[in-house]
Design a protein around this motif. Sequence first.
Motif, PDB file in Angstrom:
ATOM      1  N   ASN A  71      47.895  54.336  34.867  1.00  0.00           N
ATOM      2  CA  ASN A  71      47.140  53.458  33.974  1.00  0.00           C
ATOM      3  C   ASN A  71      46.675  54.144  32.695  1.00  0.00           C
ATOM      4  O   ASN A  71      46.188  55.275  32.729  1.00  0.00           O
ATOM      5  CB  ASN A  71      45.913  52.947  34.763  1.00  0.00           C
ATOM      6  CG  ASN A  71      45.014  52.047  33.944  1.00  0.00           C
ATOM      7  OD1 ASN A  71      43.999  52.486  33.410  1.00  0.00           O
ATOM      8  ND2 ASN A  71      45.378  50.790  33.843  1.00  0.00           N
ATOM      9  N   ALA A 180      34.047  41.554  37.611  1.00  0.00           N
ATOM     10  CA  ALA A 180      34.690  42.861  37.805  1.00  0.00           C
ATOM     11  C   ALA A 180      33.788  44.038  37.439  1.00  0.00           C
ATOM     12  O   ALA A 180      33.029  43.990  36.461  1.00  0.00           O
ATOM     13  CB  ALA A 180      35.965  42.935  36.971  1.00  0.00           C
ATOM     14  N   GLY A 239      38.752  47.173  42.757  1.00  0.00           N
ATOM     15  CA  GLY A 239      38.266  48.451  42.241  1.00  0.00           C
ATOM     16  C   GLY A 239      37.063  48.940  43.022  1.00  0.00           C
ATOM     17  O   GLY A 239      37.132  49.906  43.784  1.00  0.00           O
ATOM     18  N   LEU A 243      35.876  52.364  45.767  1.00  0.00           N
ATOM     19  CA  LEU A 243      35.037  53.499  45.343  1.00  0.00           C
ATOM     20  C   LEU A 243      34.328  54.161  46.521  1.00  0.00           C
ATOM     21  O   LEU A 243      33.973  55.338  46.457  1.00  0.00           O
ATOM     22  CB  LEU A 243      33.972  53.043  44.324  1.00  0.00           C
ATOM     23  CG  LEU A 243      34.464  52.632  42.938  1.00  0.00           C
ATOM     24  CD1 LEU A 243      33.295  52.148  42.088  1.00  0.00           C
ATOM     25  CD2 LEU A 243      35.180  53.790  42.247  1.00  0.00           C
TER      26      LEU A 243
HETATM   27  C1  LIG Z   1      34.626  52.568  38.265  1.00  0.00           C
HETATM   28  C2  LIG Z   1      35.666  51.696  37.670  1.00  0.00           C
HETATM   29  C3  LIG Z   1      36.534  52.234  36.731  1.00  0.00           C
HETATM   30  C4  LIG Z   1      37.557  51.434  36.198  1.00  0.00           C
HETATM   31  N1  LIG Z   1      38.445  52.001  35.336  1.00  0.00           N
HETATM   32  C5  LIG Z   1      39.535  51.291  34.958  1.00  0.00           C
HETATM   33  C6  LIG Z   1      40.560  51.901  34.192  1.00  0.00           C
HETATM   34  O1  LIG Z   1      40.467  53.075  33.806  1.00  0.00           O
HETATM   35  N2  LIG Z   1      41.645  51.147  33.869  1.00  0.00           N
HETATM   36  C7  LIG Z   1      41.778  49.841  34.284  1.00  0.00           C
HETATM   37  O2  LIG Z   1      42.802  49.213  33.998  1.00  0.00           O
HETATM   38  N3  LIG Z   1      40.802  49.230  34.976  1.00  0.00           N
HETATM   39  C8  LIG Z   1      39.688  49.920  35.329  1.00  0.00           C
HETATM   40  N4  LIG Z   1      38.709  49.315  36.056  1.00  0.00           N
HETATM   41  C9  LIG Z   1      38.757  47.844  36.280  1.00  0.00           C
HETATM   42  C10 LIG Z   1      39.643  47.467  37.456  1.00  0.00           C
HETATM   43  O3  LIG Z   1      40.991  47.546  37.072  1.00  0.00           O
HETATM   44  C11 LIG Z   1      39.386  46.029  37.961  1.00  0.00           C
HETATM   45  O4  LIG Z   1      39.523  45.105  36.931  1.00  0.00           O
HETATM   46  C12 LIG Z   1      38.025  45.857  38.606  1.00  0.00           C
HETATM   47  O5  LIG Z   1      37.669  46.975  39.379  1.00  0.00           O
HETATM   48  C13 LIG Z   1      38.032  44.623  39.506  1.00  0.00           C
HETATM   49  O6  LIG Z   1      36.746  44.278  39.893  1.00  0.00           O
HETATM   50  P1  LIG Z   1      35.999  44.865  41.188  1.00  0.00           P
HETATM   51  O7  LIG Z   1      35.487  46.186  40.768  1.00  0.00           O
HETATM   52  O8  LIG Z   1      34.932  43.854  41.451  1.00  0.00           O
HETATM   53  O9  LIG Z   1      37.014  44.963  42.295  1.00  0.00           O
HETATM   54  C14 LIG Z   1      37.677  50.066  36.586  1.00  0.00           C
HETATM   55  C15 LIG Z   1      36.773  49.550  37.519  1.00  0.00           C
HETATM   56  C16 LIG Z   1      35.783  50.334  38.070  1.00  0.00           C
HETATM   57  C17 LIG Z   1      34.845  49.753  39.100  1.00  0.00           C
END
Ligand SMILES: Cc1cc2nc3c(=O)[nH]c(=O)nc-3n(C[C@H](O)[C@H](O)[C@H](O)COP(=O)(O)O)c2cc1C
Length: 357
Positions: A71, A180, A239, A243
């Motif tokens: 990514n 998100a 995401g 974690l």
């Molecule tokens: C800690 C964290 C870091 C993230 N970093 C990125 C990233 O670097 N690139 C990306 O495409 N999405 C990133 N995302 C967004 C996720 O792709 C996704 O849209 C999101 O986690 C979905 O929602 P959720 O956290 O409720 O599952 C990140 C999400 C979190 C929680």
Amino acid sequence: MWSQNALTKRLNLNWPILQAPMGDLTTPGLAAAVSDAGGLGGLGMWGFSGEEAERRVAGFRQLSGGSLNVNYPLWDHPSDLTNTAQPMRRALQELYDQEELGEVPTPAGSAGLVSDDHLAMLKKMKPEVVSFHFGLPDQPIIQAIRQIGIFILSSATTVAEAKDLENRGVDAVIAQGIEAGGHRGTYSGVDISMQPGLFALVPQVADAVTIPVIAAGGIADGRTIAAALMLGAQGVQLGTAFLRCEEANVLDKHRDALRHASESSTVVSDVISGRPARFIKNRLVEHLASSQTEPAAFPAQMALTDPLANTGKKQLTALYAGQSAALGRDLSAADLMSKLVEETIASLQALSPATTR
Ligand SMILES: Cc1cc2nc3c(=O)[nH]c(=O)nc-3n(C[C@H](O)[C@H](O)[C@H](O)COP(=O)(O)O)c2cc1C
């Protein structure tokens, strides 16, 4: 069968479940465990040199024969920050003084792009998927990645962004609801208060594009996966739920905050990084939001706020999380994947007897 569709067949997945690539919080071990369990593991490449990125992909390949998503968040180099960041430096100095951290640093600008080194790495290592956040790179880069045979993804937060991404050549679109965690993938400047929740976004994106839709935002268990599939998604990307896996590179204080989160713990704000992202609300966010000071350009603002995390204090650390953080569990990635699959089957089976009337 719910688990097999055009997307899973193309990416060779047993289950339509993607682990979000979350920068350096995602490790080769986490991605490999997800891919070995039949989902799609993801690795963030933000901040890594081409050489380091190659080592990350090689680490994944040693552990798993499954598919991998790498990514790239994208952003432009800002103009000189020396003056524009001054008000924010002043707003932060009070917290630095309380913590005896000295002077707030002067931030430097940078750009987020797919450099030549990274393109060479992609040619050599051939990850199955490359995903982008904050839009797409220029056409020559997209074409070069496509020529390698790599599947391309990017996030949309509105129907218009989803259509734009389809027109510019993505193979599938991630519909990112307002629930998100982490940064909003939005790149069209649409006001945050006008960005839809996942329930409104997914069916409308599915109606508007011809490519597969992957739902992201607030999905954390089998009920939410089943719901996203019902809404028209061919896959889901989680995401925050990943974690808490032991393989994730997440600070103990961040894990602890996730364990104690409720449905109303989080807020979307640009004060931590310079771009809107969802975090658990804490003293750092409240202090900066109440100062009503413009943050430095993304991601330079992080060079100003990150040192506060060295205090070890949860109240001064960026605690990225989505609105379903409370549905998370302390499990290995393999166990979380098995639970998600079992729960999705149970949710879908619970509904099917009702289909007779
Ligand atoms: C800690 C964290 C870091 C993230 N970093 C990125 C990233 O670097 N690139 C990306 O495409 N999405 C990133 N995302 C967004 C996720 O792709 C996704 O849209 C999101 O986690 C979905 O929602 P959720 O956290 O409720 O599952 C990140 C999400 C979190 C929680």
